[in-house]
Design an enzyme around this catalytic site. Sequence first.
Site, PDB file in Angstrom:
ATOM      1  N   HIS A  25      69.300   8.020 -15.603  1.00  0.00           N
ATOM      2  CA  HIS A  25      68.714   8.756 -14.479  1.00  0.00           C
ATOM      3  C   HIS A  25      67.445   9.510 -14.875  1.00  0.00           C
ATOM      4  O   HIS A  25      66.746  10.032 -14.008  1.00  0.00           O
ATOM      5  CB  HIS A  25      69.737   9.704 -13.844  1.00  0.00           C
ATOM      6  CG  HIS A  25      70.126  10.884 -14.678  1.00  0.00           C
ATOM      7  ND1 HIS A  25      71.265  10.907 -15.449  1.00  0.00           N
ATOM      8  CD2 HIS A  25      69.528  12.082 -14.853  1.00  0.00           C
ATOM      9  CE1 HIS A  25      71.352  12.085 -16.057  1.00  0.00           C
ATOM     10  NE2 HIS A  25      70.312  12.813 -15.717  1.00  0.00           N
TER      11      HIS A  25
ATOM     12  N   SER B  33      70.048  16.241 -20.098  1.00  0.00           N
ATOM     13  CA  SER B  33      70.440  14.840 -19.960  1.00  0.00           C
ATOM     14  C   SER B  33      69.585  13.985 -20.893  1.00  0.00           C
ATOM     15  O   SER B  33      68.374  14.189 -21.006  1.00  0.00           O
ATOM     16  CB  SER B  33      70.261  14.365 -18.520  1.00  0.00           C
ATOM     17  OG  SER B  33      71.278  14.869 -17.707  1.00  0.00           O
TER      18      SER B  33
END
Length: 306
Positions: free
Chosen positions: A129, A251
């Site tokens: 992502h 992330s």
Amino acid sequence: MSIRTPRRRLAGALALALALAASALATTTATAAPDALTMVNGEGRTITLPAAATSALRSAAAGSSGTTTTPDRKPSPDLAADSVIGVDGRVQESAPSAFPWGAIAHLETNQGGCTGFMLSRDVLVTAGHCVHSGGSWVTSYRVTPGRTAGSAPFGSCSGGIADVWTTSAWINGYPSDHDYGLVKLTCDIGYQTGWFGWWYSTGENLVGQHFYAEGYPGDKPFGTMWWDGDSTYSQSANKLWYWIDTAPGQSGSPVYHYNSTTPGLCAGWCVTAIHTNGVAGGNPTNSGTRLRPDVMSFVNYWISRP
């Protein structure tokens, strides 16, 4: 160099019961990866690796790691709901340019901030992502390894949509098991930073092991690197859940350990998962994508490319 010391939290019978339940659920609901692996970049280019490419790694991983790479010591607003669990245990990295912390990079893109880590001279691994989210590709990026605010000890490397890669499984909405990607950098900055070792073993029990995750959280001073270490909670073939504190921006962080938890699979500072997700639903932990055969095949292909 920062001293990494074990720290456990939220222990007790309830946590153990939840861990067993989550582990069983993860095992029964995990979606199997396609046999053939199709890689996609932002320009729409596709490359399909035959099933044999991942099958060979799967076979090798049954009793050992798919790679025995050891760390090569050289001279010296994210979109996922990453979470702090209880009291924030994160510590600012005191030696961000020292190996291996210098192999962790601040990834700035037109979609926001993430983290990535070097696995070769020009391959930065991150979350899927962080390169493709909400139906949109990252169209520009800057990678700054070992950054501390305005200090860039190794310089930076920039590029665009042609350099960012993930898989068709992630693009087509498969679950977070397939949340992984990479940037094939336009420079050989890894020769300055060095890179992590990495490993995977299908029969390995990682539950209750102590790991670290480290990256660039958006809730701390801009461009500063933070780490936390804690125990793992549960696992499936594709995912690893842990108590390690993170925040948006982390992330793509490496989930790492000193030496592989099974002796002999990887030596030195070694990664076994990519941090991707925060607390969700009834699961009280953060989680990451394990470096399983399809992920390793994906990364190894780009490591081997000029």
